[in-house]
Design a protein around this motif. Structure first.
Motif: not given
Length: 98
Positions: A59-84
């Motif tokens: 459960i702890e591993k799944i929770s960490n993975r979910i947090e990582e997945i949920e933070s990805r769109p944020n990372k992706l957004l900042w990456g796209v904005l940085g590229t733009l």
């Protein structure tokens, strides 16, 4: 006559002692059975707690993975904005450099 009276008491006591010995043997068998059953339950509880620990870790591993997945769109957004922003900056410098 006194001996016969005592013989009856001795015989009665002997029978009672024999019955008590049988009862004690039965109780010993019951206790042995209870100990064996208790040992089996202890093994089952140990396995159960071990399984619970594994589930908690999963459960702890799944929770960490979910947090990582949920933070990805944020990372992706900042990456796209940085590229733009970088592309706009380069375009602006080219435009100014003309």
């Amino acid at each position: 006559m006194q001996d016969c009276k005592d013989c009856i008491y001795v015989d009665t006591l002997s029978k009672r002692v024999t019955e008590l010995e049988k009862d004690v043997d039965n109780i010993k068998k019951d206790i042995t059975g209870i100990k064996q059953t208790n040992a089996r339950f202890e093994e089952k509880f140990d396995r159960l707690f071990e399984s619970i620990k594994k589930i908690e870790i999963s459960i702890e591993k799944i929770s960490n993975r979910i947090e990582e997945i949920e933070s990805r769109p944020n990372k992706l957004l900042w990456g796209v904005l940085g590229t733009l922003a970088g592309a706009l900056l380069v375009s602006g410098l080219k435009f100014i450099g003309r």
